[in-house]
Design a protein around this motif. Sequence first.
Motif, PDB file in Angstrom:
ATOM      1  N   SER A   1       0.820  -1.216   0.000  1.00  0.00           N
ATOM      2  CA  SER A   1       0.000   0.000   0.000  1.00  0.00           C
ATOM      3  C   SER A   1       0.850   1.261   0.000  1.00  0.00           C
TER       4      SER A   1
ATOM      5  N   ILE B   1       1.923   3.742  -4.291  1.00  0.00           N
ATOM      6  CA  ILE B   1       1.618   5.173  -4.392  1.00  0.00           C
ATOM      7  C   ILE B   1       2.735   5.947  -5.089  1.00  0.00           C
TER       8      ILE B   1
ATOM      9  N   GLN C   1      -8.273   4.205  -0.837  1.00  0.00           N
ATOM     10  CA  GLN C   1      -6.964   4.461  -0.245  1.00  0.00           C
ATOM     11  C   GLN C   1      -5.993   5.050  -1.265  1.00  0.00           C
ATOM     12  N   VAL C   2      -6.098   4.613  -2.510  1.00  0.00           N
ATOM     13  CA  VAL C   2      -5.227   5.190  -3.544  1.00  0.00           C
ATOM     14  C   VAL C   2      -5.590   6.657  -3.769  1.00  0.00           C
ATOM     15  N   LYS C   3      -6.889   6.964  -3.808  1.00  0.00           N
ATOM     16  CA  LYS C   3      -7.334   8.339  -4.050  1.00  0.00           C
ATOM     17  C   LYS C   3      -6.810   9.295  -2.987  1.00  0.00           C
TER      18      LYS C   3
ATOM     19  N   ASN D   1      -4.311   8.607  -0.639  1.00  0.00           N
ATOM     20  CA  ASN D   1      -2.884   8.539  -0.326  1.00  0.00           C
ATOM     21  C   ASN D   1      -2.002   9.149  -1.406  1.00  0.00           C
ATOM     22  N   VAL D   2      -2.486   9.255  -2.646  1.00  0.00           N
ATOM     23  CA  VAL D   2      -1.702  10.021  -3.610  1.00  0.00           C
ATOM     24  C   VAL D   2      -1.684  11.488  -3.184  1.00  0.00           C
TER      25      VAL D   2
END
Length: 552
Positions: free
Chosen positions: A160, A164, A332-334, A336-337
């Motif tokens: 995770s 990123i 989480q990608v949205k 954490n970027v």
Amino acid sequence: MTQSELDETTTTTGRGPSPGAATRETLEDYTLRFAPRSYRRWSTGVVAVSALGGIAYLADFAIGANIGISYGTTNALWGIAVFAVVVILTGFPLAYYAARYNLDLDLITRGSGFGYYGSVVTNVVFATFTFIFFALEGSIMAQGLELGLGVPLWLGYAVSTLVIFPLVVYGMKALSTLQVWTTPLWLVLMVVPFAYLLISHPESVSAFFAYRGEDGAGTPDVGSVLLAAGVCLSLIAQIAEQIDYLRFMPPKTSENSRRWWTAVLLAGPGWVLFGAVKQVIGLFLAVWLIANATDGAAVANQPVHQFLEIYRDLMPAWLALTLAVVLVVISQVKINVTNAYSGSLAWTNSFTRVTGRYPGRLVFLGVNLAIALVLMEADMFDFLNTILGFYANCGIAWIVVVATDIAVNKYLLGLSPKQPEFRRGMLYAVNPVGFVSMLVAAGVSIVCFFGGLGETLQPFSPLVAIGLAFVLPPLLAVATRGRWYLRRADDGIDLPLLDEHGNPSDAVLTCHVCRQDYERPDMTACVTHGAHVCSLCLSTDRVGDHVLPAQA
């Protein structure tokens, strides 16, 4: 300036050496500098959607669940309401200044009571926010990977984090595309199961309002409300991440005024309305899990389990698991970027000002991700309320001080210059108005949080931070007569800073150090060489050769 430094300050337009990787990245993000009109080609709608895409995180669900389990539904709901009101009141002036003058929150902070070097401390506070919440979101993603794919948690934390890095390399253009295209799917995956639960299990609503917490003692109580609000207010620094998008707003004109204001209000302080709703939903789902799921109490604060249980009511188990994992990964990608992007800017900004060297944002992207990974491996989920409650005091002190300086010192007292100033040489190194106010507000509230002022006052640490951060800036501004805001009132350039609409001017000048063209607000005169110099070259001038002298 050495050749390597010259390469780092060169842009991909104009004259100068061929840009390297650090150069392209600097241009992409306009790190440490004003975002020029020539770059801001997104519509108000795209900027707003991109900014709101960054709040797709699931931490709100975990926070809502945690405070509800600890203090009961009634206290949690009032705590969320207090959180929302504080964020709206403080977020509005910051969002307006960012969108109007195209500056990130650090540049706004410099001219709002902290000084050129004084705002380094707030950059560290913000960088801390980004890696704490990166770790929280990464932990949720790892839980999803473990549940859906059997990936061990320690490996899920690493995955995770590493996934990123390549997404953040290309800055705003890549992030805006990612946020716009993933938002519709995220909304469907989140809203449909909640709506289904309300319709198919109407009794869950009454059970939700009757829930009194894990110890059954969650009767209405001011102390519990404020403790719950304190945990939520750890998110107050989220406005800085919203501003990292809002600074790319197009100029405000009579033609786009309504769209411009709508975008600023929704994507600025308006983010908290969506955040508060998610916290309430997170608590709602947790209460339902505790009452209806096997081992529900053990996983009620984990968003992946919250959604998985509802999906299982809707569809086959394999599809439910798949969609739960997809929702977690997208969410989480949205976020954490955005955490990684904003954190790398904050670290880079601090390092460059203190050392006079610009190492490139990617260096600190790696640093931020490494710190977040350490927090994940330390299993921060087990002491989440303590971490967030402690951090909230620092975040509140910073945001409220800057908002107070804008609203009170600039507009009511007229002791702080209305137009934000961020350029080296124009500001004093440290302005006691904001710098001292924040240190006192954060320090006293942290002591209060840990019981240093007595058990009676302990729950009131958020109010202590808010009160001191609101009262001290006007008092210090009056006491110092506002003399520590501007080292100079004249930057030595005859061209106006603003155009006829009050937007930053798009007049172009050439920096004599890096030989590149930049817009007027990014430039000052260099009396040593009888030319103009850009803000980044001023930041990397270790001998002060290009810095204007103090003005009598």
